[in-house]
Design a protein around this motif. Sequence first.
Motif, PDB file in Angstrom:
ATOM      1  N   LEU A 124       0.828  -1.206   0.000  1.00 26.02           N
ATOM      2  CA  LEU A 124       0.000   0.000   0.000  1.00 26.02           C
ATOM      3  C   LEU A 124       0.866   1.261   0.000  1.00 26.02           C
ATOM      4  CD1 LEU A 124      -2.749  -1.123   2.532  1.00 26.02           C
ATOM      5  CD2 LEU A 124      -3.105  -0.594   0.104  1.00 26.02           C
ATOM      6  N   MET A 125       1.976   1.218   0.714  1.00 31.89           N
ATOM      7  CA  MET A 125       2.895   2.359   0.724  1.00 31.89           C
ATOM      8  C   MET A 125       3.451   2.604  -0.683  1.00 31.89           C
ATOM      9  SD  MET A 125       4.733   1.271   4.315  1.00 31.89           S
ATOM     10  CE  MET A 125       6.132   2.386   4.267  1.00 31.89           C
ATOM     11  N   ASP A 126       3.862   1.520  -1.345  1.00 36.18           N
ATOM     12  CA  ASP A 126       4.361   1.659  -2.720  1.00 36.18           C
ATOM     13  C   ASP A 126       3.272   2.211  -3.635  1.00 36.18           C
ATOM     14  OD1 ASP A 126       6.801   0.601  -1.950  1.00 36.18           O
ATOM     15  OD2 ASP A 126       6.335  -1.438  -2.650  1.00 36.18           O
ATOM     16  N   MET A 127       2.044   1.732  -3.430  1.00 36.28           N
ATOM     17  CA  MET A 127       0.931   2.156  -4.278  1.00 36.28           C
ATOM     18  C   MET A 127       0.666   3.642  -4.175  1.00 36.28           C
ATOM     19  SD  MET A 127      -2.483   3.222  -3.952  1.00 36.28           S
ATOM     20  CE  MET A 127      -3.058   2.545  -2.388  1.00 36.28           C
ATOM     21  N   ILE A 128       0.564   4.160  -2.948  1.00 34.49           N
ATOM     22  CA  ILE A 128       0.206   5.568  -2.803  1.00 34.49           C
ATOM     23  C   ILE A 128       1.361   6.480  -3.214  1.00 34.49           C
ATOM     24  CG2 ILE A 128       0.835   5.876  -0.364  1.00 34.49           C
ATOM     25  CD1 ILE A 128      -1.810   7.459  -0.069  1.00 34.49           C
ATOM     26  N   GLU A 129       2.598   6.032  -3.016  1.00 30.61           N
ATOM     27  CA  GLU A 129       3.734   6.824  -3.504  1.00 30.61           C
ATOM     28  C   GLU A 129       3.701   6.942  -5.018  1.00 30.61           C
ATOM     29  OE1 GLU A 129       7.369   6.421  -0.297  1.00 30.61           O
ATOM     30  OE2 GLU A 129       7.107   4.781  -1.739  1.00 30.61           O
ATOM     31  N   ALA A 130       3.424   5.830  -5.700  1.00 37.58           N
ATOM     32  CA  ALA A 130       3.364   5.865  -7.166  1.00 37.58           C
ATOM     33  C   ALA A 130       2.153   6.668  -7.647  1.00 37.58           C
ATOM     34  CB  ALA A 130       3.301   4.439  -7.713  1.00 37.58           C
ATOM     35  N   LEU A 131       1.030   6.502  -6.965  1.00 36.78           N
ATOM     36  CA  LEU A 131      -0.208   7.187  -7.372  1.00 36.78           C
ATOM     37  C   LEU A 131      -0.060   8.699  -7.311  1.00 36.78           C
ATOM     38  CD1 LEU A 131      -3.301   6.808  -8.041  1.00 36.78           C
ATOM     39  CD2 LEU A 131      -3.687   7.000  -5.562  1.00 36.78           C
ATOM     40  N   THR A 132       0.634   9.193  -6.287  1.00 40.68           N
ATOM     41  CA  THR A 132       0.717  10.649  -6.065  1.00 40.68           C
ATOM     42  C   THR A 132       2.049  11.244  -6.524  1.00 40.68           C
ATOM     43  OG1 THR A 132       1.582  10.363  -3.812  1.00 40.68           O
ATOM     44  CG2 THR A 132      -0.829  10.446  -4.070  1.00 40.68           C
ATOM     45  N   ALA A 133       2.842  10.469  -7.251  1.00 39.11           N
ATOM     46  CA  ALA A 133       4.220  10.880  -7.576  1.00 39.11           C
ATOM     47  C   ALA A 133       4.300  12.179  -8.366  1.00 39.11           C
ATOM     48  CB  ALA A 133       4.923   9.767  -8.346  1.00 39.11           C
ATOM     49  N   HIS A 134       3.252  12.530  -9.094  1.00 34.85           N
ATOM     50  CA  HIS A 134       3.304  13.736  -9.928  1.00 34.85           C
ATOM     51  C   HIS A 134       2.622  14.938  -9.272  1.00 34.85           C
ATOM     52  CE1 HIS A 134       5.056  11.436 -13.170  1.00 34.85           C
ATOM     53  NE2 HIS A 134       4.070  10.553 -13.087  1.00 34.85           N
ATOM     54  N   ASN A 135       2.130  14.765  -8.055  1.00 34.65           N
ATOM     55  CA  ASN A 135       1.495  15.883  -7.354  1.00 34.65           C
ATOM     56  C   ASN A 135       2.560  16.864  -6.847  1.00 34.65           C
ATOM     57  OD1 ASN A 135      -1.050  14.894  -7.766  1.00 34.65           O
ATOM     58  ND2 ASN A 135      -1.380  14.189  -5.671  1.00 34.65           N
ATOM     59  N   THR A 136       2.194  18.147  -6.842  1.00 39.51           N
ATOM     60  CA  THR A 136       3.169  19.182  -6.467  1.00 39.51           C
ATOM     61  C   THR A 136       2.621  20.217  -5.483  1.00 39.51           C
ATOM     62  OG1 THR A 136       2.525  20.507  -8.402  1.00 39.51           O
ATOM     63  CG2 THR A 136       4.389  18.999  -8.683  1.00 39.51           C
ATOM     64  N   ARG A 137       1.357  20.138  -5.115  1.00 34.28           N
ATOM     65  CA  ARG A 137       0.774  21.187  -4.271  1.00 34.28           C
ATOM     66  C   ARG A 137       1.349  21.144  -2.862  1.00 34.28           C
ATOM     67  NH1 ARG A 137      -4.543  21.772  -1.528  1.00 34.28           N
ATOM     68  NH2 ARG A 137      -4.982  24.008  -1.399  1.00 34.28           N
ATOM     69  N   ILE A 138       1.479  19.956  -2.301  1.00 31.06           N
ATOM     70  CA  ILE A 138       2.030  19.790  -0.962  1.00 31.06           C
ATOM     71  C   ILE A 138       2.708  18.427  -0.893  1.00 31.06           C
ATOM     72  CG2 ILE A 138      -0.208  18.963  -0.107  1.00 31.06           C
ATOM     73  CD1 ILE A 138       2.404  20.849   1.999  1.00 31.06           C
ATOM     74  N   ASN A 139       3.848  18.371  -0.220  1.00 30.94           N
ATOM     75  CA  ASN A 139       4.597  17.134  -0.046  1.00 30.94           C
ATOM     76  C   ASN A 139       4.395  16.625   1.374  1.00 30.94           C
ATOM     77  OD1 ASN A 139       6.644  16.839  -2.553  1.00 30.94           O
ATOM     78  ND2 ASN A 139       6.330  19.008  -2.075  1.00 30.94           N
ATOM     79  N   LEU A 140       3.755  15.468   1.499  1.00 33.99           N
ATOM     80  CA  LEU A 140       3.516  14.847   2.798  1.00 33.99           C
ATOM     81  C   LEU A 140       4.453  13.658   2.948  1.00 33.99           C
ATOM     82  CD1 LEU A 140       1.962  14.239   5.442  1.00 33.99           C
ATOM     83  CD2 LEU A 140       0.283  12.995   4.032  1.00 33.99           C
ATOM     84  N   THR A 141       5.327  13.709   3.947  1.00 34.11           N
ATOM     85  CA  THR A 141       6.225  12.600   4.234  1.00 34.11           C
ATOM     86  C   THR A 141       5.815  11.969   5.560  1.00 34.11           C
ATOM     87  OG1 THR A 141       8.041  13.697   3.061  1.00 34.11           O
ATOM     88  CG2 THR A 141       8.630  11.913   4.566  1.00 34.11           C
ATOM     89  N   ILE A 142       5.636  10.656   5.536  1.00 35.63           N
ATOM     90  CA  ILE A 142       5.191   9.927   6.718  1.00 35.63           C
ATOM     91  C   ILE A 142       6.346   9.072   7.222  1.00 35.63           C
ATOM     92  CG2 ILE A 142       3.518   8.266   7.629  1.00 35.63           C
ATOM     93  CD1 ILE A 142       1.645   9.112   5.308  1.00 35.63           C
ATOM     94  N   ALA A 143       6.780   9.332   8.442  1.00 36.61           N
ATOM     95  CA  ALA A 143       7.867   8.567   9.061  1.00 36.61           C
ATOM     96  C   ALA A 143       7.263   7.345   9.745  1.00 36.61           C
ATOM     97  CB  ALA A 143       8.619   9.430  10.063  1.00 36.61           C
ATOM     98  N   LEU A 144       7.510   6.171   9.155  1.00 42.68           N
ATOM     99  CA  LEU A 144       6.868   4.943   9.608  1.00 42.68           C
ATOM    100  C   LEU A 144       7.946   3.883   9.866  1.00 42.68           C
ATOM    101  CD1 LEU A 144       4.193   3.515  10.151  1.00 42.68           C
ATOM    102  CD2 LEU A 144       4.005   3.047   7.706  1.00 42.68           C
ATOM    103  N   ASN A 145       7.997   3.350  11.073  1.00 40.23           N
ATOM    104  CA  ASN A 145       9.124   2.548  11.558  1.00 40.23           C
ATOM    105  C   ASN A 145      10.421   3.323  11.324  1.00 40.23           C
ATOM    106  OD1 ASN A 145      10.341   0.368  12.859  1.00 40.23           O
ATOM    107  ND2 ASN A 145      10.785  -0.664  10.921  1.00 40.23           N
ATOM    108  N   TYR A 146      10.406   4.549  11.828  1.00 37.92           N
ATOM    109  CA  TYR A 146      11.518   5.479  11.626  1.00 37.92           C
ATOM    110  C   TYR A 146      12.183   5.806  12.955  1.00 37.92           C
ATOM    111  CZ  TYR A 146      14.141   9.719  10.787  1.00 37.92           C
ATOM    112  OH  TYR A 146      15.157  10.633  10.734  1.00 37.92           O
ATOM    113  N   GLY A 147      13.503   5.899  12.931  1.00 38.01           N
ATOM    114  CA  GLY A 147      14.282   6.410  14.048  1.00 38.01           C
ATOM    115  C   GLY A 147      15.488   7.128  13.486  1.00 38.01           C
ATOM    116  N   GLY A 148      15.820   8.279  14.042  1.00 37.77           N
ATOM    117  CA  GLY A 148      16.933   9.060  13.523  1.00 37.77           C
ATOM    118  C   GLY A 148      18.255   8.318  13.577  1.00 37.77           C
TER     119      GLY A 148
END
Length: 249
Positions: A124-148
């Motif tokens: 699903l993550m791959d799907m939505i990234e590909a689906l919205t890849a050409h959008n430019t109005r706002i960039n939403l980045t979701i940190a999921l299983n993320y640690g600095g």
Amino acid sequence: MSEAAKAITAGPDGPGTGPRHVAIIMDGNGRWAEKRGRPRLLGHRAGARRVREIVQACPDLGISFVTIFAFSTENWKRTQEEVSGLMGLFRRYIEAEAQNLLAEGVRVRFIGDRVRLDAKLRGLMDMIEALTAHNTRINLTIALNYGGRDEVARATKRLARDVAAGKLDPEAICDETLPRYLDTHVLPDPDLVIRTSGEARISNFLLWQSAYSEYEFVDTLWPDFTRAHFEDVIARYGRRERRYGGVTA
């Protein structure tokens, strides 16, 4: 755009003084639910609904990038019930919001280590990234299983492999080299990091990228953090002076 939003975007010194990239540690979902005598997962659902309102507010406030901390590498320590519920919530959020985000011009990216996530969620993550890849109005980045720290460790491994393969001269490595290996290599560093719920710590979030970010620690729990709260924080940012270690003439 509201008059308040126009004033925020302009800032005290004219246009362009507002933040371009805002990162948010969305804290307080569980406590929000517990205060109401409800299961913690209900608070996470309320928090997910709040994301939509804040993302929708960003273009009016001159914000092009927003990064949200959804699940940390340390959150696996929570109960199995809560972790399973969160993973289900992430899957449902992507399925429910994909077409809305596409229509609203939102480009979605994920950062973090995907290896531990289940196959359906990764798909699903791959799907939505590909689906919205050409959008430019706002960039939403979701940190999921993320640690600095985890991100820097993974980046260092990739850098070391390039050195071992002869693709990178170790003598040429500088503070601009490692960022090219980070999950966020296509994003600008955050100008402002917001943490809700009254906690005053950064919790292993964007450690490298936020070296010169401004911070705002607000008492409001994330499900109660409205657009009005967000505008207030952005307005305070606009009154700050960022010197990056220098001195104003």
